[in-house]
Every structure is written in structure tokens, then in C-alpha cells.
Design an enzyme around this catalytic site. Structure first.
Site, PDB file in Angstrom:
ATOM      1  N   HIS A  43       5.149  -5.031  -1.433  1.00 45.00           N
ATOM      2  CA  HIS A  43       4.925  -5.767  -0.203  1.00 45.00           C
ATOM      3  C   HIS A  43       5.095  -7.184  -0.234  1.00 45.00           C
ATOM      4  CE1 HIS A  43       2.594  -1.966   1.122  1.00 45.00           C
ATOM      5  NE2 HIS A  43       3.732  -2.026   1.768  1.00 45.00           N
ATOM      6  N   CYS A 106       2.390   4.359  -9.518  1.00 43.24           N
ATOM      7  CA  CYS A 106       1.366   3.661 -10.638  1.00 43.24           C
ATOM      8  C   CYS A 106       0.396   4.805 -11.191  1.00 43.24           C
ATOM      9  CB  CYS A 106       0.598   2.629  -9.836  1.00 43.24           C
ATOM     10  SG  CYS A 106      -0.992   2.146 -10.841  1.00 43.24           S
ATOM     11  N   HIS A 134      -1.410   4.327   5.702  1.00 39.93           N
ATOM     12  CA  HIS A 134      -0.947   3.663   4.421  1.00 39.93           C
ATOM     13  C   HIS A 134      -0.336   4.741   3.624  1.00 39.93           C
ATOM     14  CE1 HIS A 134      -0.801   1.425   0.587  1.00 39.93           C
ATOM     15  NE2 HIS A 134      -0.965   0.395   1.213  1.00 39.93           N
ATOM     16  N   GLU A 136       0.282   5.156   0.301  1.00 34.71           N
ATOM     17  CA  GLU A 136      -0.659   5.709  -0.849  1.00 34.71           C
ATOM     18  C   GLU A 136      -1.323   6.721  -0.246  1.00 34.71           C
ATOM     19  OE1 GLU A 136      -2.771   3.009  -3.288  1.00 34.71           O
ATOM     20  OE2 GLU A 136      -4.143   4.945  -3.425  1.00 34.71           O
ATOM     21  N   THR A 174      -6.759   3.636  -3.735  1.00 31.88           N
ATOM     22  CA  THR A 174      -7.082   2.785  -4.946  1.00 31.88           C
ATOM     23  C   THR A 174      -7.287   1.200  -4.852  1.00 31.88           C
ATOM     24  OG1 THR A 174      -4.609   2.167  -5.136  1.00 31.88           O
ATOM     25  CG2 THR A 174      -5.663   4.224  -6.418  1.00 31.88           C
ATOM     26  N   CYS A 202      -8.963   1.252  -8.362  1.00 31.26           N
ATOM     27  CA  CYS A 202      -8.359   0.868  -9.703  1.00 31.26           C
ATOM     28  C   CYS A 202      -9.022  -0.412 -10.169  1.00 31.26           C
ATOM     29  CB  CYS A 202      -6.813   0.550  -9.824  1.00 31.26           C
ATOM     30  SG  CYS A 202      -6.500  -0.799  -8.938  1.00 31.26           S
TER      31      CYS A 202
HETATM   32  S1  SF4 Z   1      -3.330  -2.131  -7.265  1.00 30.35           S
HETATM   33 FE1  SF4 Z   1      -4.277  -0.432  -8.855  1.00 30.35          FE
HETATM   34  S2  SF4 Z   1      -3.324   1.326  -8.045  1.00 30.35           S
HETATM   35 FE2  SF4 Z   1      -2.141  -0.161  -6.904  1.00 30.35          FE
HETATM   36  S3  SF4 Z   1      -0.392  -0.449  -8.182  1.00 30.35           S
HETATM   37 FE3  SF4 Z   1      -1.589  -2.020  -8.605  1.00 30.35          FE
HETATM   38  S4  SF4 Z   1      -2.760  -1.221 -10.639  1.00 30.35           S
HETATM   39 FE4  SF4 Z   1      -1.590   0.521  -9.429  1.00 30.35          FE
END
Ligand code: SF4
Length: 297
Positions: A43, A106, A134, A136, A174, A202
Site C-alpha cells: 500500500h 505472508c 480489507h 486480508e 494480523t 503478527c
Molecule cells: S504486517 Fe505482519 S502479517 Fe502483515 S505482511 Fe507484515 S509481517 Fe506479514
């Protein structure tokens, strides 16, 4: 004037990995051309432009997945799935159409997708804490075979009605706000039995959120660098604003306004996981140059 850059600012491992994969396949003769990325790999407009310069096209996500394959006049050779991931259908469709997939999802997102599928198979009611539109989250929802409810805000939580006779699983986007996920989990575990919570935020997000709280407490002004489309960058800004009202969201150095720094002695800077190193460096240089010019700093 003191300027502190968060030690967790900029590309996270997942974004870095996706960007490196795309750079590599652009010049790999074994990868079928033309290559298209499905949605924005990162983004960030500047990064997207750099990818285009490598000869890689971009396909805007379509409401009907089938339409992705008619998006361009050319026959797509390879379709890149971004770090946000996608639902399972795209893999089947690509196979049918003879299009290769390069999957940069990811690994932390893949973990949530797998959990969604496992909880679905085990007949749990799945609660996804995240923004329902979103990319994801849509992907995770599709891995849960579209049998999940979303909690995006306090109103959703208030209106949440789950079946008390069934097991409940809570998973999250995440990049969700840790405090919000805690609030949601606390509310659900107080009200329902048989709740299983898996922490799927994450580490990169957790570190960034913890760090921005410290920056917001110990600086007069906080600058958050990111794109308005970037969920994790917006979250950093929201967290910072709650602690320090002088928190500003910028995309690049040109967005900075001199009046933000009246009577300011300390500036904290952070950046979302989709902000490249060169933009952060640009902002830092600019802030340092302001400091030299303006003696009131
Ligand atoms: S923010 Fe966390 S889950 Fe998202 S791409 Fe980066 S490491 Fe992966």
C-alpha cells in the site's frame, strides 16, 4: 530538537519478502510473462510505481473473481498474490485458465487462513476481529467458507449474538489493534463458554504498536508515515492520537506542515509496514533540515 525514529519503522518481513520475490521473478526467464500483481503489492504508490517499471502490470481486484482473467487483452502468464493473501478460489480458477500463480502471501497470514479452515472443519463459530472489507480479512473469511462473523468496532461487538450451544473461535486480522482484540476477547469470554482465542496479530504489528505508544508518550509531536490504504499504518496513527493529540499522518515529506512543530522539542517518527526505507529517510532528512532552520526548535 530531538528526532527519534522508531526501531520498527518501515517494511515488515512479509512486505520485504513479497517485494523481493516480485523483483526476482521480473527478470527470471522461467517465469511465464506477462506478470500481473493482483491488487497493490504494497500500500504505497511509490513502491507500486517501481514495480510497474520492472514491466509488471497490475490488476484491480474484481467483484467476480472470474473477471480477473479478462481484465487485460493479453493472456496473463503469471498472477502474483500479494502478502495479504486471497481465498482458495483464485488458485482453482488460475489452474483452470492455465495461469501460473506466484504466491507472496505472508506466512503469518497463511497461518490465520489455515486456522480459519480448521475451525470451520471443526464446526466452530468463527469470530474474525478485523475490517470486513480489507483484502486480508476477505481472504480469511473465504478460507472459513464464508461462515464467520466480523467484529470491526464496538457497535459490532454490542450487536454480536452467538449460539451459546456451539464452540467459538476468535481470530484476528494480523494488523489489528492489540487493545481492541483484548477487549473483544474479554467481552466474548465473559459472555460465552467454550471460547478458543488464538492470538494472530503478527509480531511486527505488536512491536510497532508498542513502540508507537512509547513515542507518543515521550515526544511532543509524532509523525506516522504510511498510505491511507494501509491498515497497519492507520492503526499506528489511531494508537498514537489516543495518547498524544499532536500525532500526524503523512504519506511523504511534502505533507509535513511547519506549524505542527510550534514549541516542539521532541519529535517521534514511525512508519507503517508498507513504507519503504527511501521515504522514511527522506522524511528524516527533511525534519532534520527544519530543525536547523528554525531556532525555536
Ligand atoms: S504486517 Fe505482519 S502479517 Fe502483515 S505482511 Fe507484515 S509481517 Fe506479514
Amino acid at each position: 530538537m530531538e528526532i527519534t525514529l522508531s526501531k520498527y519503522a518501515g517494511f515488515c518481513d512479509g512486505v520485504e519478502r513479497a517485494y523481493n520475490i516480485v523483483k526476482k521473478i521480473a527478470s527470471d526467464p522461467l517465469v511465464k510473462k506477462p506478470i500481473y500483481v493482483l491488487g497493490s503489492l504494497v500500500h504505497n504508490e511509490d513502491v507500486v510505481k517501481k514495480i510497474e517499471q520492472l514491466g509488471i502490470g497490475n490488476i484491480k481486484p474484481q467483484e467476480r473473481l472470474e473477471d480477473i482473467f479478462n481484465y487485460t487483452d493479453k493472456k496473463i502468464g503469471t498472477l502474483v498474490i500479494t502478502a495479504h493473501g486471497m481465498g482458495p478460489k483464485i488458485y482453482e480458477l488460475a489452474k483452470k485458465k492455465g495461469v501460473d500463480i506466484v504466491d507472496t502471501t505472508c506466512p503469518k497470514v497463511t497461518k490465520v487462513q489455515r486456522l480459519a479452515r480448521i475451525f470451520f472443519d471443526r464446526l466452530y463459530q468463527i469470530v474474525i476481529v478485523g475490517e470486513k472489507n480489507h483484502k486480508e480479512v476477505v481472504g480469511i473469511y473465504e478460507w472459513a467458507r464464508k461462515k464467520a462473523v466480523f467484529v470491526e468496532n464496538m457497535l459490532d461487538l454490542k450487536n454480536l449474538h452467538l449460539d451459546i450451544s456451539k464452540k467459538i473461535a476468535i481470530i484476528s486480522q494480523t494488523t489489528q489493534n492489540q487493545d481492541f482484540v483484548k477487549k473483544v476477547s474479554g467481552f466474548i469470554t465473559d459472555k460465552y463458554k467454550n471460547v478458543e482465542l488464538v492470538d494472530t496479530i503478527c509480531l511486527a504489528t505488536q512491536n510497532r504498536q508498542e513502540e508507537v505508544k512509547k513515542l507518543a508518550r515521550s515526544n511532543d509531536v509524532v509523525i506516522v508515515i504510511g498510505s491511507p490504504d494501509s491498515a497497519n499504518s492507520n492503526r499506528l496513527w489511531e494508537i498514537s492520537k489516543k495518547i498524544n493529540s499532536k500525532s500526524y499522518f503523512i504519506q511523504r515529506k511534502e505533507d509535513i506542515k511547519g506549524e505542527w512543530f510550534d514549541n516542539c522539542r521532541k519529535i517521534g517518527v514511525t512508519a507503517g509496514a508498507s513504507s519503504p526505507e527511501w521515504i522514511i529517510e527522506d522524511v528524516m532528512k527533511y525534519l532534520r533540515s527544519l530543525g536547523l532552520k528554525n531556532r525555536s526548535f
